[in-house]
Motif scaffolding. Sequence first.
Motif, short mmCIF file in Angstrom:
data_model
loop_
_atom_site.label_atom_id
_atom_site.label_comp_id
_atom_site.label_asym_id
_atom_site.label_seq_id
_atom_site.Cartn_x
_atom_site.Cartn_y
_atom_site.Cartn_z
N TYR A 25 126.99 110.74 -42.50
CA TYR A 25 125.81 109.88 -42.41
C TYR A 25 124.68 110.25 -43.37
CZ TYR A 25 127.13 107.17 -38.26
OH TYR A 25 127.72 106.29 -37.40
N LEU A 26 124.48 111.53 -43.60
CA LEU A 26 123.29 111.97 -44.33
C LEU A 26 123.23 111.49 -45.78
CD1 LEU A 26 123.02 115.62 -42.99
CD2 LEU A 26 121.28 113.85 -42.72
N GLU B 97 129.01 118.77 -37.53
CA GLU B 97 128.48 118.89 -38.89
C GLU B 97 129.19 117.92 -39.83
OE1 GLU B 97 127.38 122.27 -42.21
OE2 GLU B 97 128.44 122.84 -40.38
N TYR C 209 127.58 114.60 -39.47
CA TYR C 209 126.32 114.53 -40.22
C TYR C 209 126.58 114.37 -41.72
CZ TYR C 209 122.95 115.41 -36.53
OH TYR C 209 122.15 115.27 -35.42
N PHE D 90 117.29 113.75 -41.35
CA PHE D 90 118.10 114.31 -40.26
C PHE D 90 117.84 113.57 -38.95
CE2 PHE D 90 118.91 117.96 -43.02
CZ PHE D 90 120.17 118.35 -42.61
N SER E 91 119.32 109.99 -39.12
CA SER E 91 120.79 110.07 -39.11
C SER E 91 121.29 110.40 -37.71
CB SER E 91 121.27 111.11 -40.11
OG SER E 91 120.97 110.72 -41.43
N THR E 92 120.57 111.26 -37.02
CA THR E 92 120.93 111.59 -35.63
C THR E 92 120.86 110.35 -34.75
OG1 THR E 92 120.06 113.85 -35.88
CG2 THR E 92 120.33 113.01 -33.63
#
Length: 220
Positions: free
Chosen positions: A126-127, A120, A123, A142, A145-146
């Motif tokens: 990046y998010l 998390e 994430y 999402f 970003s993944t």
Amino acid sequence: MNFLNVDNPFFSFISKIINLILLSLYWLMCCIPIFTIGASTTALYYAVQKNINHDLGSATQQFFRGFKENFKQSTVVWLILFALCLLFSFDMTFFTNYGNDGHPLMYYLRYPFIALLVIEGIYFIYLFPYLARFKNTVKNTFINSTLLIIRHPGKTLLFMLFLATACFLVWLLPITIIIIPGIYMWQVSNFMEKIYLKYMSDEDKDFERRRYTPGDPHED
């Protein structure tokens, strides 16, 4: 004297330091309500990219512009992350306490939730820069970003090191909170922008170049 010229590298450096302090303070102030942490982090990246990296506008103007423009999506994304963080933290604490109360096997069940908290955190890295740079749905934010996380493991480790170092410095010397957030985001942006460029078309790259040219009609 050239030394007194405002365009002198020394004055330019001092100006950036002052702006990084301002941006860090704005970020900290706007994080206080908790539910605005996502919007504040997005605004920090937005302002760093515009003002620090490309000398566009003022730090104040760019931060609050980024905060306003990205508030809705950033808040939705943050609340999702925050809810998951609470859930994973509760489970980790539960199994840790259960293990300490005489059930050693249960103790090891905390590790998957520790791993989920680390994921998390990745994430989180990046998010919000993605939201600051691109218009997209929350779902696609999402997804994209993944894909970036998977395709750039080396950079992901570097970003994690940046974040860990920033947190350690603030823990070691709390007063550094007035500048560390800005410096952290500045360092991240230098690498993140190179990642974004790899996936842009020539047309998008040309638009970006004109967008960050002071005085150009595409500048926003």
